[in-house]
Write an enzyme that holds these catalytic residues in place. Structure first.
Site, PDB file in Angstrom:
ATOM      1  N   ASP A 246       0.810  -1.224   0.000  1.00 33.43           N
ATOM      2  CA  ASP A 246       0.000   0.000   0.000  1.00 33.43           C
ATOM      3  C   ASP A 246       0.841   1.271   0.000  1.00 33.43           C
ATOM      4  O   ASP A 246       0.371   2.327  -0.446  1.00 33.43           O
ATOM      5  CB  ASP A 246      -0.929   0.020   1.221  1.00 33.43           C
ATOM      6  CG  ASP A 246      -1.946  -1.105   1.191  1.00 33.43           C
ATOM      7  OD1 ASP A 246      -2.158  -1.694   0.102  1.00 33.43           O
ATOM      8  OD2 ASP A 246      -2.510  -1.410   2.256  1.00 33.43           O
ATOM      9  N   HIS A 283      12.883   1.056  15.978  1.00 33.48           N
ATOM     10  CA  HIS A 283      14.167   0.617  15.441  1.00 33.48           C
ATOM     11  C   HIS A 283      15.314   1.474  15.969  1.00 33.48           C
ATOM     12  O   HIS A 283      16.316   0.959  16.497  1.00 33.48           O
ATOM     13  CB  HIS A 283      14.122   0.671  13.913  1.00 33.48           C
ATOM     14  CG  HIS A 283      15.281   0.037  13.226  1.00 33.48           C
ATOM     15  ND1 HIS A 283      16.453   0.714  12.967  1.00 33.48           N
ATOM     16  CD2 HIS A 283      15.453  -1.218  12.732  1.00 33.48           C
ATOM     17  CE1 HIS A 283      17.301  -0.093  12.342  1.00 33.48           C
ATOM     18  NE2 HIS A 283      16.722  -1.268  12.182  1.00 33.48           N
ATOM     19  N   SER A 452      21.257  -4.555  11.537  1.00 36.12           N
ATOM     20  CA  SER A 452      20.920  -3.305  12.228  1.00 36.12           C
ATOM     21  C   SER A 452      21.356  -3.320  13.678  1.00 36.12           C
ATOM     22  O   SER A 452      21.573  -2.260  14.282  1.00 36.12           O
ATOM     23  CB  SER A 452      19.411  -3.070  12.184  1.00 36.12           C
ATOM     24  OG  SER A 452      18.996  -2.588  10.942  1.00 36.12           O
TER      25      SER A 452
END
Length: 529
Positions: A246, A283, A452
């Site tokens: 989307d 994050h 990460s």
């Protein structure tokens, strides 16, 4: 780096053999700070370093910038180690320090608007590159393309192939998750409950449509916790898939108007807002905690190095970061005193590499070290694109850059994270990146995995070298981390990332062939003049 979606936990392609052979234990507490020599797990040896090497030593305080999706500066384990701009008066709407950024107390947000609104979702770079060519060539074929357009048309076809493949793949994922949600609803309906339990799952008698999936899942779901994790995985997976289709891959979606800059002006620096937390700081908060969560407050977790101040620079949306923002984020961090910059993000396509290169060179000229996550696609970075990177368009290589792959806490052949990118010339070293326990936005803690996480572990180590040996230059810090890395795995064979059984010598996965070792790095740093 973007969140990894482990679809295999919920798809028909579920590997039963992998499930059966999965290690039944969990990662040891604080494992990324532990030491192989004393604890039997390949952390970086932070605790041993503090105990054996740092007693009585005085540390300078330096600024470490976290260029990411946002940092929760109110978190109990971060609030006391956040950078505060000493020349800026909070909330007065004035650029007190005349640096071009109004009320930049904790850092700056380059993906927010002056009206306080923020970009949460954005396209992948592939979509941003494909969109103008799609609009130009979507109703044309090769016969209508003149010689002057041929190269551009070929690029359009290459982007189209990659775009269609991605959308088709994720559309298939969406159909599968729709089916699995229907399966869960059928369990609840048959068992006459709004919230099915593991017992309801065990008692479920499937119709023909669900027999196969139910048989598979009964072999892998053995407890209430297993069932809850499965249900949670379905919900989270569906959300990630919907966001991908989307927003990230939607040709009709472009949120840049929120920022209000002239996006085509790559020399524009002064835009954005001071909201460094943004709408989703999970994050970046996790990354910041790994580097520097307060070691003195007797709560939460232990960061690698609390003798730093975390500067938050927001450039990463849920989607691909933009090169203009990355370049400006690096420059902002350098100009405002950061000595180490962590960059746990990356992408497969690049629009303006030259401006990022220029920012990296700017950091290089000002003595600032960049630590970057290698990526989570189990790819060889020597043979695939991963941006940003240390290799300049002009052929040079940044001397102030460390590229980091992810290590698991597991032993033997499972030592390397199955998702980690690697590269004998493009990835420098490996560090802990699986099941890393760190801070969660809006309070609390959780485990996350990815390069990460390996990058901020390494950034914390680099910062430790800098605070105790402030005269070290970025090339020297890089050299020390590489030379002192633990080479005991170098000739050992591990499962090659992305493979189920195929093995490779660990030394072939990176330049150094080693894993980050703070204890050895501090000892080596002491010999540098």
């Amino acid at each position: 780096m973007k969140k990894i979606i482990f679809f295999s936990a919920a798809l028909f392609s579920l590997s039963l053999s992998a499930q059966k052979n999965a290690a039944p234990t969990k990662a040891p507490d604080n494992w990324f700070n532990l030491s192989y020599s004393t604890d039997g797990v390949r952390g970086v040896g932070t605790e041993r370093t503090y105990t054996d090497l740092l007693k009585g030593k005085v540390a300078d305080t330096i600024i470490v910038a976290v260029i990411d999706g946002g940092v929760d500066y109110t978190h109990e384990d971060l609030k006391d180690i956040m950078w505060h701009n000493p020349k800026e008066i909070p909330g007065n709407g004035i650029d007190d320090d005349k640096n071009g950024y109004v009320d930049d107390i904790y850092g700056w947000n380059f993906i927010g608007g002056a009206d306080g609104k923020d970009v949460q979702y954005d396209n992948l770079e592939l979509v941003r590159l494909y969109r103008p060519l799609y609009n130009k060539y979507k109703n044309r074929d090769a016969t209508s393309v003149g010689p002057s357009e041929q190269d551009e048309y070929n690029q359009y076809l290459a982007y189209k192939t990659a775009y269609d493949k991605d959308v088709n793949t994720y559309t298939g994922y969406r159909k599968t998750y729709t089916f699995l949600k229907s399966y869960l609803r059928d369990i609840a309906s048959q068992q006459h409950t709004d919230s099915a339990t593991f017992q309801n799952f065990k008692d479920f008698v499937p119709g023909e449509s669900y027999k196969k999936i139910h048989m598979i899942l009964k072999l892998t779901i053995k407890t209430e916790d297993d069932y809850r994790e499965f249900v949670k995985g379905i919900a989270e997976g569906e959300t990630e898939i919907n966001n991908h289709l989307d927003y990230q891959m939607n040709l009709d979606y472009d949120p840049r108007s929120i920022v209000g800059d002239n996006y085509d002006d790559v020399n524009e620096h002064y835009y954005g807002n001071p909201d460094v937390k943004g709408p989703d700081a999970l994050h970046g908060t996790h990354v910041a905690g790994i580097i520097a969560a307060n070691r003195m407050n007797n709560i939460g977790i232990l960061g690698v190095n609390s003798a730093v101040r975390i500067m938050a620079v927001r450039v990463v949306p849920n989607g691909d970061e933009r090169d203009k923002d990355v370049a400006n984020g690096i420059r902002y961090a350098v100009d405002n005193g950061a000595k180490v910059i962590n960059m746990s993000f990356g992408k497969a396509y690049c629009k303006d590499k030259a401006i990022v290169d220029a920012a990296v060179k700017y950091a290089e000229a000002h003595g600032v070290l960049l630590v970057h996550a290698a990526g989570n696609d189990n790819k060889d970075n020597d043979n695939s694109n991963n941006f940003p990177n240390s290799h300049y368009l002009d052929g040079g290589v940044a001397s102030n850059w460390i590229e980091v792959g992810a290590l698991s806490w597991k032993s033997g052949k499972d030592q390397v994270a199955s998702f980690s990118n690697y590269g004998q010339t493009r990835v420098d070293v490996f560090a802990p990146g699986v099941d890393i326990h760190s801070c969660q936005s809006n309070g609390g803690y959780l485990d996350e995995s990815g390069t990460s996480m390996a990058s901020p572990v390494t950034a914390g180590v680099a910062a430790m070298l800098k605070v105790y040996y402030p005269n070290l230059t970025p090339p020297q810090i890089r050299e020390i981390i590489m030379k002192s890395s633990d080479k005991s795995l170098k000739k050992k064979k591990v499962i090659k990332p992305g493979e189920k059984k195929k093995k490779i010598k660990f030394g072939k996965l990176s330049v150094s062939g080693g894993t980050v070792d703070l204890y050895a790095a501090m000892q080596l740093a002491a010999t540098y003049k």
